[in-house]
Design a protein around this motif. Structure first.
Motif, PDB file in Angstrom:
ATOM      1  N   LYS A   1       0.828  -1.217   0.000  1.00 63.34           N
ATOM      2  CA  LYS A   1       0.000   0.000   0.000  1.00 63.34           C
ATOM      3  C   LYS A   1       0.857   1.259   0.000  1.00 63.34           C
ATOM      4  CE  LYS A   1      -4.264  -1.269  -0.228  1.00 63.34           C
ATOM      5  NZ  LYS A   1      -5.061  -0.893  -1.389  1.00 63.34           N
ATOM      6  N   ILE A   2       1.994   1.210   0.687  1.00 63.94           N
ATOM      7  CA  ILE A   2       2.892   2.368   0.694  1.00 63.94           C
ATOM      8  C   ILE A   2       3.554   2.520  -0.665  1.00 63.94           C
ATOM      9  CG2 ILE A   2       5.006   3.314   1.713  1.00 63.94           C
ATOM     10  CD1 ILE A   2       4.090   1.994   4.363  1.00 63.94           C
ATOM     11  N   ALA A   3       4.000   1.417  -1.259  1.00 63.31           N
ATOM     12  CA  ALA A   3       4.605   1.472  -2.595  1.00 63.31           C
ATOM     13  C   ALA A   3       3.600   1.997  -3.617  1.00 63.31           C
ATOM     14  CB  ALA A   3       5.118   0.092  -2.998  1.00 63.31           C
ATOM     15  N   GLU A   4       2.354   1.569  -3.500  1.00 62.88           N
ATOM     16  CA  GLU A   4       1.310   2.053  -4.398  1.00 62.88           C
ATOM     17  C   GLU A   4       1.113   3.558  -4.223  1.00 62.88           C
ATOM     18  OE1 GLU A   4      -3.337   1.031  -5.505  1.00 62.88           O
ATOM     19  OE2 GLU A   4      -2.586   0.511  -3.512  1.00 62.88           O
ATOM     20  N   HIS A   5       1.092   4.020  -2.987  1.00 57.25           N
ATOM     21  CA  HIS A   5       0.925   5.448  -2.697  1.00 57.25           C
ATOM     22  C   HIS A   5       2.081   6.264  -3.292  1.00 57.25           C
ATOM     23  CE1 HIS A   5      -0.248   9.037  -0.475  1.00 57.25           C
ATOM     24  NE2 HIS A   5       1.019   9.149  -0.106  1.00 57.25           N
ATOM     25  N   ILE A   6       3.315   5.780  -3.104  1.00 59.44           N
ATOM     26  CA  ILE A   6       4.485   6.466  -3.655  1.00 59.44           C
ATOM     27  C   ILE A   6       4.392   6.541  -5.175  1.00 59.44           C
ATOM     28  CG2 ILE A   6       6.985   6.271  -4.017  1.00 59.44           C
ATOM     29  CD1 ILE A   6       7.085   5.026  -1.145  1.00 59.44           C
ATOM     30  N   ALA A   7       4.039   5.431  -5.802  1.00 61.32           N
ATOM     31  CA  ALA A   7       3.944   5.391  -7.270  1.00 61.32           C
ATOM     32  C   ALA A   7       2.873   6.354  -7.775  1.00 61.32           C
ATOM     33  CB  ALA A   7       3.656   3.971  -7.743  1.00 61.32           C
ATOM     34  N   LEU A   8       1.750   6.427  -7.095  1.00 61.80           N
ATOM     35  CA  LEU A   8       0.687   7.359  -7.505  1.00 61.80           C
ATOM     36  C   LEU A   8       1.126   8.806  -7.324  1.00 61.80           C
ATOM     37  CD1 LEU A   8      -2.469   5.502  -6.135  1.00 61.80           C
ATOM     38  CD2 LEU A   8      -1.751   5.757  -8.533  1.00 61.80           C
TER      39      LEU A   8
ATOM     40  N   SER B   1       3.843  13.643 -14.166  1.00 56.07           N
ATOM     41  CA  SER B   1       2.987  12.943 -15.135  1.00 56.07           C
ATOM     42  C   SER B   1       3.615  12.846 -16.524  1.00 56.07           C
ATOM     43  CB  SER B   1       1.618  13.614 -15.215  1.00 56.07           C
ATOM     44  OG  SER B   1       1.760  14.973 -15.586  1.00 56.07           O
ATOM     45  N   ASP B   2       4.529  13.755 -16.851  1.00 55.12           N
ATOM     46  CA  ASP B   2       5.190  13.705 -18.160  1.00 55.12           C
ATOM     47  C   ASP B   2       6.392  12.766 -18.179  1.00 55.12           C
ATOM     48  OD1 ASP B   2       3.358  15.493 -19.149  1.00 55.12           O
ATOM     49  OD2 ASP B   2       4.653  17.249 -18.884  1.00 55.12           O
ATOM     50  N   SER B   3       6.728  12.196 -17.037  1.00 54.23           N
ATOM     51  CA  SER B   3       7.891  11.312 -16.984  1.00 54.23           C
ATOM     52  C   SER B   3       7.564   9.966 -17.622  1.00 54.23           C
ATOM     53  CB  SER B   3       8.353  11.123 -15.536  1.00 54.23           C
ATOM     54  OG  SER B   3       7.369  10.435 -14.798  1.00 54.23           O
ATOM     55  N   HIS B   4       8.588   9.345 -18.179  1.00 54.75           N
ATOM     56  CA  HIS B   4       8.414   8.057 -18.837  1.00 54.75           C
ATOM     57  C   HIS B   4       9.224   6.954 -18.173  1.00 54.75           C
ATOM     58  CE1 HIS B   4       6.197   9.979 -22.041  1.00 54.75           C
ATOM     59  NE2 HIS B   4       7.164  10.879 -22.114  1.00 54.75           N
ATOM     60  N   LEU B   5      10.444   7.293 -17.731  1.00 53.50           N
ATOM     61  CA  LEU B   5      11.346   6.285 -17.175  1.00 53.50           C
ATOM     62  C   LEU B   5      11.663   6.587 -15.721  1.00 53.50           C
ATOM     63  CD1 LEU B   5      13.185   3.797 -17.488  1.00 53.50           C
ATOM     64  CD2 LEU B   5      15.005   5.360 -18.212  1.00 53.50           C
ATOM     65  N   VAL B   6      11.318   5.632 -14.855  1.00 49.94           N
ATOM     66  CA  VAL B   6      11.665   5.710 -13.435  1.00 49.94           C
ATOM     67  C   VAL B   6      12.812   4.742 -13.190  1.00 49.94           C
ATOM     68  CG1 VAL B   6      10.872   5.302 -11.070  1.00 49.94           C
ATOM     69  CG2 VAL B   6       9.303   6.296 -12.750  1.00 49.94           C
ATOM     70  N   ILE B   7      13.857   5.232 -12.559  1.00 45.31           N
ATOM     71  CA  ILE B   7      14.974   4.380 -12.164  1.00 45.31           C
ATOM     72  C   ILE B   7      14.787   4.045 -10.693  1.00 45.31           C
ATOM     73  CG2 ILE B   7      17.476   4.204 -11.856  1.00 45.31           C
ATOM     74  CD1 ILE B   7      17.754   6.235 -14.175  1.00 45.31           C
TER      75      ILE B   7
END
Length: 125
Positions: free
Chosen positions: A9-16, A23-29
């Motif tokens: 749930k925390i990982a989901e919150h961070i990702a959101l 929102s314009d980003s494409h690549l997350v490292i």
């Protein structure tokens, strides 16, 4: 990996939050992906992810977990030391969640990054 994985749930919150803020980003490292908890959530938001870990076994577990979540095609896995790879990488967002060494830190009287991890020669100020 159990002690260092971000709860779902925390990982989901961070990702959101990353999706909303970048929102314009494409690549997350994901610099220290471990078993893939955060990388998977970033991929589930539609991002492309470069998941890096120094430990081959954890990287294999991350790949397996990405298969379970059916998003393995959105994640590239790279074994290596992020601190050495960083100068050669290009991404839109870099997510840093280094491992803290398991449950032993819970017994510490003081939570101090200078004494709880080895910075590989990078001085903390």
């Amino acid at each position: 990996g159990w002690f260092s994985v971000t709860p779902e749930k925390i990982a989901e919150h961070i990702a959101l939050k990353v999706e909303q803020s970048f929102s314009d980003s494409h690549l997350v490292i994901d610099a220290f992906c471990g078993v893939g908890g955060n990388a998977i959530q970033f991929a589930l938001t539609g991002k492309r992810v470069l998941a890096i870990d120094i430990d081959a076994d954890r990287l294999d577990m991350a790949r397996h977990n990405a298969v379970v979540y059916n998003i393995v095609d959105r994640i590239d896995f790279l074994q290596g030391d992020f601190l050495q790879l960083a100068p050669t990488l290009r991404g839109d967002v870099v997510f840093l969640s280094p491992p803290w060494g398991g449950p032993d830190y819970l017994n510490a009287d003081v939570f101090d990054i200078r004494t709880m991890m080895e910075p590989d020669g990078y001085p903390f100020k």
